[in-house]
Every structure is written in structure tokens, then in C-alpha cells.
Design a protein around this motif. Structure first.
Motif, PDB file in Angstrom:
ATOM      1  N   THR A 231      27.530  12.323   6.459  1.00 22.98           N
ATOM      2  CA  THR A 231      26.847  11.053   6.288  1.00 22.98           C
ATOM      3  C   THR A 231      25.439  11.031   6.872  1.00 22.98           C
ATOM      4  O   THR A 231      24.741  10.041   6.762  1.00 22.98           O
ATOM      5  N   VAL A 232      25.013  12.059   7.526  1.00 25.11           N
ATOM      6  CA  VAL A 232      23.710  12.039   8.199  1.00 25.11           C
ATOM      7  C   VAL A 232      22.860  13.194   7.700  1.00 25.11           C
ATOM      8  O   VAL A 232      23.304  14.321   7.622  1.00 25.11           O
ATOM      9  N   ARG A 233      21.600  12.886   7.363  1.00 22.62           N
ATOM     10  CA  ARG A 233      20.704  13.938   6.870  1.00 22.62           C
ATOM     11  C   ARG A 233      20.280  14.844   8.011  1.00 22.62           C
ATOM     12  O   ARG A 233      19.837  14.404   9.066  1.00 22.62           O
ATOM     13  N   THR A 234      20.399  16.162   7.770  1.00 18.55           N
ATOM     14  CA  THR A 234      20.088  17.115   8.831  1.00 18.55           C
ATOM     15  C   THR A 234      18.618  17.098   9.218  1.00 18.55           C
ATOM     16  O   THR A 234      18.275  17.284  10.380  1.00 18.55           O
ATOM     17  N   ASP A 235      17.719  16.873   8.237  1.00 19.09           N
ATOM     18  CA  ASP A 235      16.295  16.894   8.580  1.00 19.09           C
ATOM     19  C   ASP A 235      15.935  15.746   9.517  1.00 19.09           C
ATOM     20  O   ASP A 235      15.093  15.899  10.404  1.00 19.09           O
ATOM     21  N   ARG A 236      16.558  14.583   9.352  1.00 14.73           N
ATOM     22  CA  ARG A 236      16.281  13.467  10.257  1.00 14.73           C
ATOM     23  C   ARG A 236      16.779  13.764  11.666  1.00 14.73           C
ATOM     24  O   ARG A 236      16.136  13.413  12.650  1.00 14.73           O
ATOM     25  N   LEU A 237      17.952  14.392  11.788  1.00 14.66           N
ATOM     26  CA  LEU A 237      18.497  14.688  13.104  1.00 14.66           C
ATOM     27  C   LEU A 237      17.563  15.604  13.895  1.00 14.66           C
ATOM     28  O   LEU A 237      17.307  15.387  15.082  1.00 14.66           O
ATOM     29  N   VAL A 238      17.075  16.635  13.229  1.00 11.76           N
ATOM     30  CA  VAL A 238      16.146  17.541  13.902  1.00 11.76           C
ATOM     31  C   VAL A 238      14.857  16.810  14.250  1.00 11.76           C
ATOM     32  O   VAL A 238      14.304  16.963  15.348  1.00 11.76           O
ATOM     33  N   ALA A 239      14.359  15.985  13.317  1.00 10.90           N
ATOM     34  CA  ALA A 239      13.123  15.251  13.587  1.00 10.90           C
ATOM     35  C   ALA A 239      13.293  14.307  14.772  1.00 10.90           C
ATOM     36  O   ALA A 239      12.391  14.174  15.608  1.00 10.90           O
ATOM     37  N   ILE A 240      14.449  13.650  14.867  1.00  9.55           N
ATOM     38  CA  ILE A 240      14.691  12.738  15.991  1.00  9.55           C
ATOM     39  C   ILE A 240      14.719  13.508  17.303  1.00  9.55           C
ATOM     40  O   ILE A 240      14.152  13.071  18.311  1.00  9.55           O
ATOM     41  N   LEU A 241      15.377  14.660  17.306  1.00  7.43           N
ATOM     42  CA  LEU A 241      15.430  15.453  18.536  1.00  7.43           C
ATOM     43  C   LEU A 241      14.029  15.862  18.976  1.00  7.43           C
ATOM     44  O   LEU A 241      13.687  15.794  20.162  1.00  7.43           O
ATOM     45  N   LEU A 242      13.196  16.266  18.020  1.00  7.04           N
ATOM     46  CA  LEU A 242      11.824  16.655  18.363  1.00  7.04           C
ATOM     47  C   LEU A 242      11.024  15.468  18.896  1.00  7.04           C
ATOM     48  O   LEU A 242      10.203  15.613  19.805  1.00  7.04           O
ATOM     49  N   MET A 243      11.278  14.270  18.334  1.00  5.58           N
ATOM     50  CA  MET A 243      10.624  13.072  18.867  1.00  5.58           C
ATOM     51  C   MET A 243      11.031  12.834  20.316  1.00  5.58           C
ATOM     52  O   MET A 243      10.196  12.518  21.164  1.00  5.58           O
ATOM     53  N   LEU A 244      12.315  12.992  20.614  1.00 10.69           N
ATOM     54  CA  LEU A 244      12.800  12.776  21.974  1.00 10.69           C
ATOM     55  C   LEU A 244      12.230  13.811  22.937  1.00 10.69           C
ATOM     56  O   LEU A 244      12.031  13.525  24.123  1.00 10.69           O
ATOM     57  N   GLN A 245      11.973  15.018  22.443  1.00 12.77           N
ATOM     58  CA  GLN A 245      11.362  16.032  23.295  1.00 12.77           C
ATOM     59  C   GLN A 245       9.906  15.691  23.604  1.00 12.77           C
ATOM     60  O   GLN A 245       9.418  15.941  24.704  1.00 12.77           O
ATOM     61  N   ARG A 246       9.217  15.094  22.620  1.00 15.75           N
ATOM     62  CA  ARG A 246       7.801  14.800  22.807  1.00 15.75           C
ATOM     63  C   ARG A 246       7.578  13.578  23.699  1.00 15.75           C
ATOM     64  O   ARG A 246       6.548  13.467  24.347  1.00 15.75           O
ATOM     65  N   ARG A 247       8.551  12.653  23.690  1.00 15.46           N
ATOM     66  CA  ARG A 247       8.349  11.384  24.367  1.00 15.46           C
ATOM     67  C   ARG A 247       9.349  11.200  25.506  1.00 15.46           C
ATOM     68  O   ARG A 247      10.451  11.735  25.481  1.00 15.46           O
TER      69      ARG A 247
ATOM     70  N   GLN B  18      10.706   8.358  26.010  1.00 17.63           N
ATOM     71  CA  GLN B  18      11.703   7.450  25.449  1.00 17.63           C
ATOM     72  C   GLN B  18      11.258   7.028  24.064  1.00 17.63           C
ATOM     73  O   GLN B  18      10.066   6.972  23.776  1.00 17.63           O
ATOM     74  N   THR B  19      12.218   6.734  23.182  1.00 11.45           N
ATOM     75  CA  THR B  19      11.884   6.201  21.872  1.00 11.45           C
ATOM     76  C   THR B  19      12.906   5.141  21.504  1.00 11.45           C
ATOM     77  O   THR B  19      14.014   5.118  22.055  1.00 11.45           O
ATOM     78  N   THR B  20      12.559   4.269  20.595  1.00 10.51           N
ATOM     79  CA  THR B  20      13.463   3.212  20.159  1.00 10.51           C
ATOM     80  C   THR B  20      13.868   3.450  18.713  1.00 10.51           C
ATOM     81  O   THR B  20      13.224   4.218  17.984  1.00 10.51           O
ATOM     82  N   ALA B  21      14.925   2.756  18.303  1.00 10.67           N
ATOM     83  CA  ALA B  21      15.367   2.867  16.912  1.00 10.67           C
ATOM     84  C   ALA B  21      14.273   2.390  15.966  1.00 10.67           C
ATOM     85  O   ALA B  21      14.092   2.959  14.880  1.00 10.67           O
ATOM     86  N   ALA B  22      13.528   1.357  16.381  1.00 11.85           N
ATOM     87  CA  ALA B  22      12.438   0.853  15.540  1.00 11.85           C
ATOM     88  C   ALA B  22      11.359   1.913  15.357  1.00 11.85           C
ATOM     89  O   ALA B  22      10.809   2.093  14.261  1.00 11.85           O
ATOM     90  N   GLU B  23      11.031   2.648  16.442  1.00 13.43           N
ATOM     91  CA  GLU B  23      10.016   3.704  16.348  1.00 13.43           C
ATOM     92  C   GLU B  23      10.504   4.853  15.481  1.00 13.43           C
ATOM     93  O   GLU B  23       9.740   5.419  14.685  1.00 13.43           O
ATOM     94  N   VAL B  24      11.781   5.211  15.622  1.00 11.68           N
ATOM     95  CA  VAL B  24      12.353   6.256  14.771  1.00 11.68           C
ATOM     96  C   VAL B  24      12.301   5.832  13.311  1.00 11.68           C
ATOM     97  O   VAL B  24      11.908   6.603  12.427  1.00 11.68           O
ATOM     98  N   ALA B  25      12.690   4.580  13.049  1.00 14.72           N
ATOM     99  CA  ALA B  25      12.683   4.076  11.676  1.00 14.72           C
ATOM    100  C   ALA B  25      11.286   4.104  11.079  1.00 14.72           C
ATOM    101  O   ALA B  25      11.093   4.492   9.920  1.00 14.72           O
ATOM    102  N   ARG B  26      10.302   3.701  11.885  1.00 16.53           N
ATOM    103  CA  ARG B  26       8.924   3.657  11.393  1.00 16.53           C
ATOM    104  C   ARG B  26       8.400   5.055  11.104  1.00 16.53           C
ATOM    105  O   ARG B  26       7.772   5.298  10.075  1.00 16.53           O
ATOM    106  N   GLU B  27       8.659   6.010  12.003  1.00 15.11           N
ATOM    107  CA  GLU B  27       8.125   7.359  11.831  1.00 15.11           C
ATOM    108  C   GLU B  27       8.820   8.108  10.695  1.00 15.11           C
ATOM    109  O   GLU B  27       8.185   8.863   9.959  1.00 15.11           O
ATOM    110  N   LEU B  28      10.127   7.891  10.530  1.00 18.38           N
ATOM    111  CA  LEU B  28      10.877   8.627   9.508  1.00 18.38           C
ATOM    112  C   LEU B  28      11.031   7.855   8.203  1.00 18.38           C
ATOM    113  O   LEU B  28      11.652   8.340   7.268  1.00 18.38           O
TER     114      LEU B  28
END
Length: 325
Positions: A10-26, A28-38
């Protein structure tokens, strides 16, 4: 791992990797920021973040004003905060051999290099241990249900150890053998183990496995082995055995797309003929079934051989004329 396999569907693999990379860069991140970036909805972003956490990746959320999602231990570009089991979980959920896009695979390769040395081998093995082939043999897609020994066999694939396998054969006899597990495949509702044996590479239905005894002996794994490629070869061979009859035909160019829909991988498209039509080869179970499938396609397709299929089509045509004249 069973729940993990369910979340992968049920979950796209490319988004999961992108989210992990966002968490490494920041920090903290929010669901709203993840939604906006992806460019997804906040609901989808929350579901993806929850899937990472449920899979064992070390992420957590904080509630209230100023809350959000963080990596345990803070953003770590070297991923040194991951444990061995967490690294395996990440690559299981994000690195399916059959699902990862080229961009995801490239990102995973970079992530592997960032892992602590002891984790790399098993993380790479986890990323390539599972292939999902949703099309059941000869029918429509069905959600696969994990069988009893799935977790033990996938663990053996990831750790690269041989397994003593109890197996119920088609005659109902239980046999014992030692296998070298290479990968797991979910095909429609069935799960398969691809493994090397003394008799060569074999495929075992996991719901027929009666016992597993992992050893500490290492698996002999071919250097060029790729699970997705190997499974395509296995599936093609099985399909050919299930559809042994081949017919030759010619088809008008507009009809090729219709034949692709009707026959899928049972269709092979050749070159053009002198009259502008296209040569095709179609596989089927037998002349009666294949003629029945082709009877509704005569507007575009003419069978040239074998004669038995042509005769059967003529018989069907006569019956249709008699019934509907």
C-alpha cells in the motif's frame, strides 16, 4: 515481517526513501511539509510516516504545538543510529526488487554506503529478498496471504544461510533436503522460495513446506543472480508449459493492441508481411480453447497454421451462422 509485507503493498517505495532522506536532512519534519514536498495529501504523508515507524525504522512523532516527526537520535547523514534489525526493516519496506524504480535503487545504493559496515550485507540482501508478482497463474490479481514458514525462509535469505527443508511433493510424500535460499516471490495468492539445490535451481511453494531448519553454512549465491530476472525466466517457462500449443497468424496493425489485451505474454509479435499485416505467434492450452478465444477476433486476425485450429474456427463459424442466420 508479515505485517511489513502487507504495508509494502500500500505504500510507494520512492516516497518512503524520500521521506527518510528528508528526516536525515532536517531536525524535524511535519506531515504537512512531507505532503507539500512530495505533492501528496497530508493523509497519505501520515500513512507513509506511520508505515516507516511500524516497519521498525527508527522514526517517532511528537504531539502538540511545534511537534512533528524525527529520527531517533536526530538527523544522521551516516545512519549510524540504525541497529541491524532496523536497517533490514528499512530495506525490506523500501527496496523490493520488483517495485523499486531506478531512482529508488540509486538512493538505496547511497544509503547502503552510509550504513555501518556490519549492516551492509544484510541490508542489501533485504532489499533484494522479495519480489511481488500480483498476477495469479491464468487469472486476475489476488492479494497474497503469507504462509506459515515465510518469515523463517526470508530470514535465511537475508542472513545467507542454508536451510534444511521438509517439503510435501505433488504425490503427497514429504521429502527432506538442504537448500540454498536465494529469494522469496509472492505470485498472486501463492508464495515461492527460489533456491539452489544439488539438482540445480528449484522453486518451492512455501505452503507445501512442512519444516525449516536453518544451518550456519553459508549460501552459495551466483555472483550475477538477480531475483526479479530469475523469476521472470521461471514464470515464462511455467507459462509455456501451461500453454504448449502455438499457432501462427497474421493480424492487421489496428488489431495488435487488441491481441495484446486478449493474450498478454502469450502473444509474440513478428515482422510485417507483404500485404501490410503483421505476423504473430499465440500460445494456448489446446486447439479447442485457443480457437474459441480467436473466434471473436476474426475481424483483425487470420490463423495460418496449424490446420486443426483453422478447421476448428471454421466449425465455430458454421455453428454461429446456423444459430444466428
Amino acid at each position: 515481517m508479515t505485517g511489513l509485507c502487507d504495508s509494502v503493498a500500500t505504500v510507494r517505495t520512492d516516497r518512503l526513501v524520500a521521506i527518510l532522506l528528508m528526516l536525515q536532512r532536517r531536525e524535524q519534519t511535519t506531515a504537512a511539509e512531507v505532503a507539500r514536498e512530495l505533492e501528496v495529501s497530508e493523509r497519505t504523508a501520515r500513512r507513509d510516516l506511520d508505515a516507516l515507524a511500524m516497519a521498525g525504522v527508527p522514526v517517532y512523532s511528537t504531539q502538540g504545538r511545534g511537534g512533528g516527526w524525527r529520527l531517533v537520535g536526530g538527523a544522521r547523514t551516516d545512519l549510524s543510529g540504525l541497529t541491524a534489525s532496523e536497517a533490514r526493516a528499512l530495506f525490506l519496506v523500501a527496496g523490493q526488487a520488483s517495485a523499486a524504480t531506478p531512482a529508488v535503487k540509486a538512493a538505496l545504493r547511497k544509503l547502503v554506503q552510509a550504513l555501518p559496515e556490519p549492516f551492509r550485507v544484510q541490508a542489501e540482501a533485504a532489499a533484494s529478498s522479495l519480489v511481488t508478482d500480483p498476477q495469479r497463474w491464468g487469472s486476475s490479481p489476488v492479494e497474497p496471504r503469507p504462509p506459515r514458514f515465510l518469515d523463517e525462509l526470508q530470514d535465511a535469505v537475508i542472513r545467507g544461510v542454508q536451510v534444511g527443508l521438509g517439503y510435501l511433493d505433488r504425490e503427497g510424500a514429504v521429502t527432506e533436503r538442504t537448500v540454498h535460499p536465494l529469494g522469496i516471490v509472492a505470485k498472486g495468492p501463492s508464495w515461492y522460495l527460489v533456491a539452489n539445490t544439488d539438482a540445480g535451481r528449484r522453486t518451492f511453494r512455501i505452503d507445501r513446506v512442512t519444516s525449516t531448519t536453518p544451518t550456519e553454512d553459508p549460501v552459495t549465491r551466483p555472483a550475477d543472480f538477480d531475483l526479479a530476472t530469475s523469476w521472470r525466466e521461471i514464470a515464462d517457462e511455467v507459462d509455456r508449459k501451461r500453454t504448449p500449443l502455438e499457432i501462427q497468424a497474421v493480424c492487421t496493425p489496428p488489431g495488435i493492441s487488441i491481441l495484446r489485451i486478449a493474450f498478454g505474454n502469450r502473444l509474440e509479435v513478428g515482422g510485417p508481411t507483404t500485404d501490410g499485416r503483421i505476423e504473430v505467434v499465440i500460445r494456448g492450452h489446446n486447439e479447442y480453447i485457443l480457437a474459441g478465444e480467436l473466434a471473436g477476433l476474426v475481424e483483425w486476425t487470420e490463423v495460418t497454421s496449424p490446420p486443426a485450429v483453422r478447421d476448428r474456427l471454421a466449425s465455430i463459424g458454421n455453428a454461429l451462422v446456423k444459430l444466428y442466420n
